[in-house]
Design an enzyme around this catalytic site. Structure first.
Site, PDB file in Angstrom:
ATOM      1  N   GLU A 265      11.076  -1.190   3.102  1.00 40.23           N
ATOM      2  CA  GLU A 265      10.975  -0.337   4.287  1.00 40.23           C
ATOM      3  C   GLU A 265      10.443   1.038   3.882  1.00 40.23           C
ATOM      4  OE1 GLU A 265      13.916   1.112   7.951  1.00 40.23           O
ATOM      5  OE2 GLU A 265      14.773   0.697   5.966  1.00 40.23           O
ATOM      6  N   LYS A 340      11.576  -3.097  14.021  1.00 30.48           N
ATOM      7  CA  LYS A 340      12.990  -2.869  13.801  1.00 30.48           C
ATOM      8  C   LYS A 340      13.675  -2.759  15.158  1.00 30.48           C
ATOM      9  CE  LYS A 340      16.103  -0.113  10.874  1.00 30.48           C
ATOM     10  NZ  LYS A 340      16.136   0.974   9.869  1.00 30.48           N
ATOM     11  N   CYS A 374      16.135  -3.651   7.381  1.00 28.68           N
ATOM     12  CA  CYS A 374      17.294  -2.871   6.932  1.00 28.68           C
ATOM     13  C   CYS A 374      18.504  -3.006   7.840  1.00 28.68           C
ATOM     14  CB  CYS A 374      16.875  -1.404   6.795  1.00 28.68           C
ATOM     15  SG  CYS A 374      18.012  -0.404   5.781  1.00 28.68           S
TER      16      CYS A 374
END
Length: 508
Positions: A265, A340, A374
């Site tokens: 990321e 995300k 993440c």
């Protein structure tokens, strides 16, 4: 144990075995007069399908056998009697191109029962089915204890009671415990089978490795090689410097034959150094200006290095909103975006990032994959929805500044691997970036996690990198092990969910 055995052998039947085979058959079926196969029958079977005829030999004595034919699936399901399936005992129904292994007989001499020799025959049949790429094993199993209950319950009720272990049937109970499932009850199946009242249960075992697709190049890979890049944050003079460093790693993992390269990321964050005089929200927007160029360059790398690249993540502006996105750049030249979904408080406060709203999986030449960025891995719903769509590998590019943050990502990733019966690969950035606000320090340890069962590492960790050191991690993952787990694992997490109590679904 009634008999002591010094040596047991499982092998293909030979015509020289006939005399001993006949003796064991007669002893195995004492209630059925003249139930044994004649020598010419065995000769016929050996001439049309020798690999399908198996025997168990104990101390050089034939004590059991499993006999089979190849038939079409349609014929196997339509046949209602033993005479039909065997062509009136002539075996004329055998077809070399049949996709089903039909079991016409299996027995163990009573003197040798209780030694799990029958299980060896069944396991050998399953192995043969896989080796020949057959769709399934089908046969009609006798229910020899049904005669004791025939005046009280129907064959269907008897079947249900055997399944619930309220009644024990020496044949049916054994078959059900060997992963066979019932298809239907057959009436008047085997003439003269008084113990079963001439009833039988049609049973099937499905070969999970069966492949009916044409044998084309790159249609299926049983072993997929992953290349994880633990990226060192460093000062970069320009975009070309970033491309040079990225190409070095892509070249390295591609050189080892990797199918995927996974970047972390925000690995492009060093390019924000030129915008340190701006607010963090403005600096991230400036970084987003590089995103399209990065995507195009990585598409080029994917083609030239023949590898699928997961580009970690980077900022992306759309309709005035800043998103945290990445791209799956496939080696065929195409690309797909992922976003995300869950944004951390830090990303919202400093960068004003907006969460995406699409949950999806991606088809690749190595099967179906998923990507979560993440913080997303800490929400089990995402991975479960992807697993329901057939995802086998979940990639998690991440960026964590402290070991606390990394621990959350790591343990949640391990949980996703176990609960979704899939592989999970994580890769993050390491090192320090003192000239970029809000990106000062990094902590990471790339790893590949597995389900937790006998076919996998006992700790669920396939491989892991050295913490906080720039390096690559090359890992092979076996897709066939996942197939086996889905069907025959110690637990079946995906199958055993209580859909009668709860459900999970996408809202759009």
């Amino acid at each position: 144990m009634a008999i002591t055995i010094n040596k047991v052998e499982l092998r293909n039947l030979q015509i020289e075995d006939y005399k001993e085979l006949k003796k064991s058959m007669i002893e195995a079926y004492p209630e059925m007069v003249d139930s044994y196969w004649k020598e010419q029958d065995i000769e016929k079977l050996l001439s049309i399908f020798p690999e399908g005829q198996l025997v168990i030999v104990a101390d050089d004595v034939v004590v059991g056998s499993a006999l089979s034919l190849l038939v079409t699936e349609d014929f196997a399901f339509k046949s209602r009697t033993y005479k039909q399936i065997t062509g009136n005992y002539t075996f004329s129904t055998h077809q070399d191109d049949g996709e089903v292994l039909y079991g016409i007989d299996v027995f163990i001499n009573p003197k040798y029962r209780g030694l799990r020799l029958g299980r060896r025959l069944y396991d050998a049949r399953k192995e043969l089915c896989e080796q020949l790429n057959l769709k399934s094993i089908i046969f009609a199993g006798r229910i020899p204890n049904y005669g004791k209950y025939a005046n009280e319950i129907s064959p269907k009720e008897y079947l249900e009671k055997v399944k619930r272990k309220e009644i024990y049937d020496p044949v049916l109970s054994f078959q059900l415990s060997n992963d066979f499932h019932e298809v239907r009850v057959l009436k008047n199946y085997l003439e003269g089978d008084k113990a079963s009242q001439e009833y039988a249960v049609l049973l099937e075992w499905n070969n999970i490795y069966y492949d009916d697709s044409p044998k084309l190049i790159n249609t299926y890979k049983s072993v997929v090689r992953l290349g994880l890049i633990q990226w060192q944050m460093r000062s970069l003079g320009n975009l070309e410097s970033l491309f040079e460093q990225a190409e070095f790693f892509i070249d390295a993992v591609s050189g080892y034959g990797s199918d995927f390269a996974l970047f972390p990321e925000f690995f492009t964050a060093p390019l924000m150094a030129d915008y340190n005089h701006l607010s963090e929200a403005e600096a991230i927007k400036e970084l987003a200006r590089y995103t399209e160029a990065v995507k195009m360059k990585f598409q080029e790398f994917a083609i030239s290095y023949n590898i699928n690249i997961i580009t970690g993540s980077m900022p992306y502006i759309e309709n005035g909103h800043v998103y945290n996105v990445g791209f799956l750049c496939k080696r065929d030249g195409t690309n797909e975006m992922y976003r995300k979904i869950h944004i951390t408080p830090n990303e919202v406060f400093h960068w004003g990032i907006t969460g995406g709203d699409i949950i999806q999986t991606f088809d690749t030449d190595c099967g179906k994959i998923g990507v979560v960025i993440c913080y997303d891995v800490e929400f089990p719903e995402l991975a479960r929805l992807m697993a329901d769509e057939g995802m086998n590998i979940l990639f998690v590019p991440f960026l964590t500044d402290t070991q606390n943050g990394y621990t959350r990502v790591r343990h949640c990733a391990q949980a996703r691997a176990i609960e979704n019966e899939c592989y999970v690969a994580i890769a993050g950035c390491v090192g320090n970036l003192p000239k970029v606000n809000n990106m000062d320090i990094q902590f990471a340890q790339a790893a590949v996690f597995t389900p937790s069962d006998f076919a996998f590492p006992s700790n669920g960790i396939k491989a892991e990198a050295t913490p906080n050191t720039e390096m690559t991690l090359i890992v092979d993952v076996d897709m066939d092990l996942l197939k086996e787990l889905h069907e025959h694992g110690s637990v079946n997490t995906m199958k055993d969910r209580r859909h009668d109590l709860y459900q999970l679904k996408k809202m759009k």
